[in-house]
Write a protein that holds these residues in place. Structure first.
Motif, PDB file in Angstrom:
ATOM      1  N   GLU A  88       0.813  -1.221   0.000  1.00  0.00           N
ATOM      2  CA  GLU A  88       0.000   0.000   0.000  1.00  0.00           C
ATOM      3  C   GLU A  88       0.847   1.273   0.000  1.00  0.00           C
ATOM      4  O   GLU A  88       0.324   2.365  -0.177  1.00  0.00           O
ATOM      5  N   GLU A  89       2.158   1.152   0.187  1.00  0.00           N
ATOM      6  CA  GLU A  89       3.055   2.312   0.161  1.00  0.00           C
ATOM      7  C   GLU A  89       3.791   2.359  -1.178  1.00  0.00           C
ATOM      8  O   GLU A  89       3.778   1.385  -1.929  1.00  0.00           O
ATOM      9  N   PRO A  90       4.431   3.484  -1.481  1.00  0.00           N
ATOM     10  CA  PRO A  90       5.210   3.533  -2.728  1.00  0.00           C
ATOM     11  C   PRO A  90       6.279   2.438  -2.733  1.00  0.00           C
ATOM     12  O   PRO A  90       6.895   2.158  -1.701  1.00  0.00           O
ATOM     13  N   PRO A  91       6.490   1.802  -3.891  1.00  0.00           N
ATOM     14  CA  PRO A  91       7.421   0.673  -3.926  1.00  0.00           C
ATOM     15  C   PRO A  91       8.859   1.093  -3.612  1.00  0.00           C
ATOM     16  O   PRO A  91       9.351   2.099  -4.116  1.00  0.00           O
ATOM     17  N   GLU A  92       9.502   0.317  -2.752  1.00  0.00           N
ATOM     18  CA  GLU A  92      10.898   0.568  -2.396  1.00  0.00           C
ATOM     19  C   GLU A  92      11.471  -0.681  -1.757  1.00  0.00           C
ATOM     20  O   GLU A  92      10.850  -1.289  -0.896  1.00  0.00           O
ATOM     21  N   SER A  93      12.635  -1.064  -2.220  1.00  0.00           N
ATOM     22  CA  SER A  93      13.402  -2.140  -1.608  1.00  0.00           C
ATOM     23  C   SER A  93      14.759  -1.574  -1.270  1.00  0.00           C
ATOM     24  O   SER A  93      15.338  -0.810  -2.052  1.00  0.00           O
ATOM     25  N   SER A  94      15.264  -1.939  -0.108  1.00  0.00           N
ATOM     26  CA  SER A  94      16.580  -1.460   0.293  1.00  0.00           C
ATOM     27  C   SER A  94      17.307  -2.586   1.006  1.00  0.00           C
ATOM     28  O   SER A  94      16.689  -3.438   1.643  1.00  0.00           O
ATOM     29  N   ALA A  95      18.628  -2.577   0.868  1.00  0.00           N
ATOM     30  CA  ALA A  95      19.447  -3.616   1.479  1.00  0.00           C
ATOM     31  C   ALA A  95      20.686  -2.986   2.095  1.00  0.00           C
ATOM     32  O   ALA A  95      21.254  -2.042   1.525  1.00  0.00           O
ATOM     33  N   PHE A  96      21.072  -3.498   3.246  1.00  0.00           N
ATOM     34  CA  PHE A  96      22.315  -3.072   3.871  1.00  0.00           C
ATOM     35  C   PHE A  96      23.379  -4.065   3.447  1.00  0.00           C
ATOM     36  O   PHE A  96      23.293  -5.259   3.747  1.00  0.00           O
ATOM     37  N   LEU A  97      24.375  -3.569   2.713  1.00  0.00           N
ATOM     38  CA  LEU A  97      25.411  -4.424   2.146  1.00  0.00           C
ATOM     39  C   LEU A  97      26.782  -4.033   2.667  1.00  0.00           C
ATOM     40  O   LEU A  97      27.052  -2.866   2.913  1.00  0.00           O
ATOM     41  N   ARG A  98      27.633  -5.023   2.801  1.00  0.00           N
ATOM     42  CA  ARG A  98      29.061  -4.808   3.030  1.00  0.00           C
ATOM     43  C   ARG A  98      29.767  -5.530   1.902  1.00  0.00           C
ATOM     44  O   ARG A  98      29.613  -6.747   1.747  1.00  0.00           O
ATOM     45  N   ILE A  99      30.527  -4.789   1.116  1.00  0.00           N
ATOM     46  CA  ILE A  99      31.205  -5.364  -0.038  1.00  0.00           C
ATOM     47  C   ILE A  99      32.706  -5.254   0.191  1.00  0.00           C
ATOM     48  O   ILE A  99      33.228  -4.157   0.414  1.00  0.00           O
ATOM     49  N   ILE A 100      33.374  -6.388   0.115  1.00  0.00           N
ATOM     50  CA  ILE A 100      34.816  -6.456   0.343  1.00  0.00           C
ATOM     51  C   ILE A 100      35.486  -6.843  -0.971  1.00  0.00           C
ATOM     52  O   ILE A 100      35.056  -7.788  -1.643  1.00  0.00           O
ATOM     53  N   ASP A 101      36.539  -6.113  -1.326  1.00  0.00           N
ATOM     54  CA  ASP A 101      37.292  -6.392  -2.542  1.00  0.00           C
ATOM     55  C   ASP A 101      38.518  -7.215  -2.180  1.00  0.00           C
ATOM     56  O   ASP A 101      39.261  -6.881  -1.267  1.00  0.00           O
ATOM     57  N   HIS A 102      38.707  -8.305  -2.903  1.00  0.00           N
ATOM     58  CA  HIS A 102      39.880  -9.166  -2.745  1.00  0.00           C
ATOM     59  C   HIS A 102      40.684  -9.081  -4.040  1.00  0.00           C
ATOM     60  O   HIS A 102      40.568  -9.957  -4.894  1.00  0.00           O
ATOM     61  N   PRO A 103      41.475  -8.027  -4.229  1.00  0.00           N
ATOM     62  CA  PRO A 103      42.194  -7.882  -5.494  1.00  0.00           C
ATOM     63  C   PRO A 103      43.281  -8.945  -5.623  1.00  0.00           C
ATOM     64  O   PRO A 103      43.809  -9.436  -4.625  1.00  0.00           O
ATOM     65  N   PRO A 104      43.613  -9.298  -6.862  1.00  0.00           N
ATOM     66  CA  PRO A 104      44.688 -10.284  -7.041  1.00  0.00           C
ATOM     67  C   PRO A 104      46.021  -9.691  -6.602  1.00  0.00           C
ATOM     68  O   PRO A 104      46.275  -8.497  -6.791  1.00  0.00           O
ATOM     69  N   GLN A 105      46.852 -10.526  -6.012  1.00  0.00           N
ATOM     70  CA  GLN A 105      48.159 -10.062  -5.549  1.00  0.00           C
ATOM     71  C   GLN A 105      49.146 -10.094  -6.714  1.00  0.00           C
ATOM     72  O   GLN A 105      49.185 -11.056  -7.475  1.00  0.00           O
TER      73      GLN A 105
END
Length: 158
Positions: A88-105
Protein backbone atom coordinates in the motif's frame (compact mmCIF):
# COMPACT_ATOMS: atom_id res chain seq x y z
CA UNK A 1 -61.85 -47.06 29.38
CA UNK A 2 -59.53 -48.53 31.90
CA UNK A 3 -57.32 -49.51 29.09
CA UNK A 4 -57.24 -45.99 27.68
CA UNK A 5 -56.47 -44.61 31.13
CA UNK A 6 -53.56 -46.98 31.44
CA UNK A 7 -52.27 -45.99 28.04
CA UNK A 8 -52.54 -42.32 28.99
CA UNK A 9 -50.80 -42.94 32.30
CA UNK A 10 -48.04 -44.86 30.50
CA UNK A 11 -47.59 -42.02 28.04
CA UNK A 12 -47.45 -39.54 30.88
CA UNK A 13 -44.77 -41.56 32.62
CA UNK A 14 -42.72 -41.93 29.45
CA UNK A 15 -42.99 -38.23 28.62
CA UNK A 16 -42.11 -37.19 32.19
CA UNK A 17 -39.10 -39.52 32.14
CA UNK A 18 -38.02 -38.04 28.80
CA UNK A 19 -38.42 -34.53 30.17
CA UNK A 20 -36.43 -35.47 33.27
CA UNK A 21 -33.63 -36.84 31.09
CA UNK A 22 -33.60 -33.72 28.94
CA UNK A 23 -33.68 -31.39 31.97
CA UNK A 24 -30.89 -33.22 33.82
CA UNK A 25 -27.46 -31.78 33.06
CA UNK A 26 -25.35 -34.06 30.99
CA UNK A 27 -21.79 -34.72 32.02
CA UNK A 28 -19.31 -33.04 29.67
CA UNK A 29 -17.94 -35.28 27.00
CA UNK A 30 -14.15 -35.30 27.04
CA UNK A 31 -12.86 -33.84 23.79
CA UNK A 32 -9.53 -35.08 22.53
CA UNK A 33 -6.80 -32.47 22.90
CA UNK A 34 -6.00 -30.80 19.59
CA UNK A 35 -2.76 -31.98 18.08
CA UNK A 36 -0.38 -29.02 17.81
CA UNK A 37 0.59 -28.37 14.24
CA UNK A 38 4.23 -27.52 13.62
CA UNK A 39 4.56 -23.87 12.72
CA UNK A 40 6.49 -23.24 9.56
CA UNK A 41 9.71 -21.31 10.02
CA UNK A 42 9.37 -17.61 9.27
CA UNK A 43 10.19 -16.69 5.72
CA UNK A 44 13.74 -15.44 5.45
CA UNK A 45 14.31 -12.31 3.39
CA UNK A 46 16.47 -12.61 0.31
CA UNK A 47 18.18 -9.75 -1.53
CA UNK A 48 18.12 -9.81 -5.31
CA UNK A 49 21.11 -7.90 -6.67
CA UNK A 50 22.49 -7.23 -10.12
CA UNK A 51 26.21 -7.23 -10.75
CA UNK A 52 27.96 -5.81 -13.80
CA UNK A 53 31.52 -6.68 -14.80
CA UNK A 54 32.57 -3.55 -16.71
CA UNK A 55 35.48 -5.32 -18.45
CA UNK A 56 33.51 -8.19 -19.97
CA UNK A 57 30.07 -6.48 -19.91
CA UNK A 58 28.72 -9.55 -18.13
CA UNK A 59 25.55 -8.93 -16.11
CA UNK A 60 24.70 -11.38 -13.35
CA UNK A 61 21.69 -11.64 -11.06
CA UNK A 62 22.62 -12.56 -7.51
CA UNK A 63 20.13 -13.91 -4.97
CA UNK A 64 21.64 -13.76 -1.49
CA UNK A 65 19.78 -14.61 1.75
CA UNK A 66 20.12 -12.13 4.60
CA UNK A 67 23.04 -13.03 6.83
CA UNK A 68 24.95 -14.77 4.07
CA UNK A 69 27.46 -13.71 1.45
CA UNK A 70 28.25 -14.41 -2.20
CA UNK A 71 31.19 -13.78 -4.48
CA UNK A 72 31.06 -11.74 -7.66
CA UNK A 73 34.40 -11.48 -9.38
CA UNK A 74 36.89 -10.33 -6.77
CA UNK A 75 34.09 -8.98 -4.56
CA UNK A 76 32.48 -10.64 -1.57
CA UNK A 77 28.99 -9.26 -0.98
CA UNK A 78 27.54 -9.63 2.53
CA UNK A 79 23.82 -8.93 2.95
CA UNK A 80 23.06 -7.81 6.51
CA UNK A 81 19.45 -6.64 6.01
CA UNK A 82 16.86 -6.42 3.27
CA UNK A 83 13.63 -4.45 3.62
CA UNK A 84 10.67 -4.09 1.24
CA UNK A 85 7.81 -1.68 1.81
CA UNK A 86 4.25 -2.99 2.05
CA UNK A 87 2.16 -2.93 -1.15
CA UNK A 88 0.00 0.00 0.00
CA UNK A 89 3.05 2.31 0.16
CA UNK A 90 5.21 3.53 -2.73
CA UNK A 91 7.42 0.67 -3.93
CA UNK A 92 10.90 0.57 -2.40
CA UNK A 93 13.40 -2.14 -1.61
CA UNK A 94 16.58 -1.46 0.29
CA UNK A 95 19.45 -3.62 1.48
CA UNK A 96 22.31 -3.07 3.87
CA UNK A 97 25.41 -4.42 2.15
CA UNK A 98 29.06 -4.81 3.03
CA UNK A 99 31.20 -5.36 -0.04
CA UNK A 100 34.82 -6.46 0.34
CA UNK A 101 37.29 -6.39 -2.54
CA UNK A 102 39.88 -9.17 -2.75
CA UNK A 103 42.19 -7.88 -5.49
CA UNK A 104 44.69 -10.28 -7.04
CA UNK A 105 48.16 -10.06 -5.55
CA UNK A 106 50.91 -9.01 -7.98
CA UNK A 107 53.69 -11.42 -8.69
CA UNK A 108 57.24 -10.09 -8.79
CA UNK A 109 58.85 -12.88 -10.82
CA UNK A 110 60.97 -11.19 -13.46
CA UNK A 111 59.23 -7.84 -13.01
CA UNK A 112 60.18 -4.64 -11.31
CA UNK A 113 58.72 -4.24 -7.85
CA UNK A 114 56.21 -1.38 -7.92
CA UNK A 115 56.50 1.40 -5.42
CA UNK A 116 53.94 1.52 -2.57
CA UNK A 117 52.50 4.78 -3.91
CA UNK A 118 51.63 3.15 -7.26
CA UNK A 119 47.78 3.29 -7.60
CA UNK A 120 47.73 0.11 -9.71
CA UNK A 121 49.32 -2.02 -7.01
CA UNK A 122 46.84 -4.50 -5.59
CA UNK A 123 46.08 -3.60 -2.02
CA UNK A 124 45.12 -6.11 0.65
CA UNK A 125 41.44 -6.91 1.11
CA UNK A 126 39.47 -3.77 1.76
CA UNK A 127 35.88 -2.78 2.35
CA UNK A 128 34.76 -0.87 -0.74
CA UNK A 129 31.14 -0.36 0.35
CA UNK A 130 29.24 -0.52 3.60
CA UNK A 131 25.76 0.94 3.82
CA UNK A 132 22.23 0.97 2.48
CA UNK A 133 21.48 0.63 -1.23
CA UNK A 134 18.05 1.53 -2.58
CA UNK A 135 16.41 -0.11 -5.58
CA UNK A 136 14.57 3.05 -6.64
CA UNK A 137 17.68 5.26 -6.39
CA UNK A 138 20.81 3.29 -7.31
CA UNK A 139 22.84 6.50 -7.64
CA UNK A 140 22.04 7.59 -4.07
CA UNK A 141 24.63 5.27 -2.49
CA UNK A 142 26.52 3.60 -5.35
CA UNK A 143 29.38 1.16 -5.23
CA UNK A 144 32.40 3.00 -6.58
CA UNK A 145 34.65 0.34 -8.08
CA UNK A 146 36.69 0.50 -11.30
CA UNK A 147 35.67 -2.99 -12.49
CA UNK A 148 32.32 -3.89 -10.89
CA UNK A 149 28.90 -2.33 -10.33
CA UNK A 150 26.36 -3.77 -7.90
CA UNK A 151 22.76 -2.54 -7.51
CA UNK A 152 19.74 -3.74 -5.54
CA UNK A 153 16.80 -4.98 -7.59
CA UNK A 154 14.39 -6.35 -5.00
CA UNK A 155 13.87 -7.96 -1.60
CA UNK A 156 11.85 -11.15 -1.44
CA UNK A 157 11.03 -13.82 1.08
CA UNK A 158 12.27 -17.32 0.50
Amino acid sequence: MLRSLMVLAGLALVSSATLAQQAAPRPPVAQPAPVPQPTPPPAKPVAVLQGLDKVTARVSKLTIPVGQSANFGSLTINVDACIKRPPEEPPESSAFLRIIDHPPQPTTQGKAVPSPSDPFVAAPDRVVFSGWMFASSPALHPLEHPVFDVIVLDCRTS
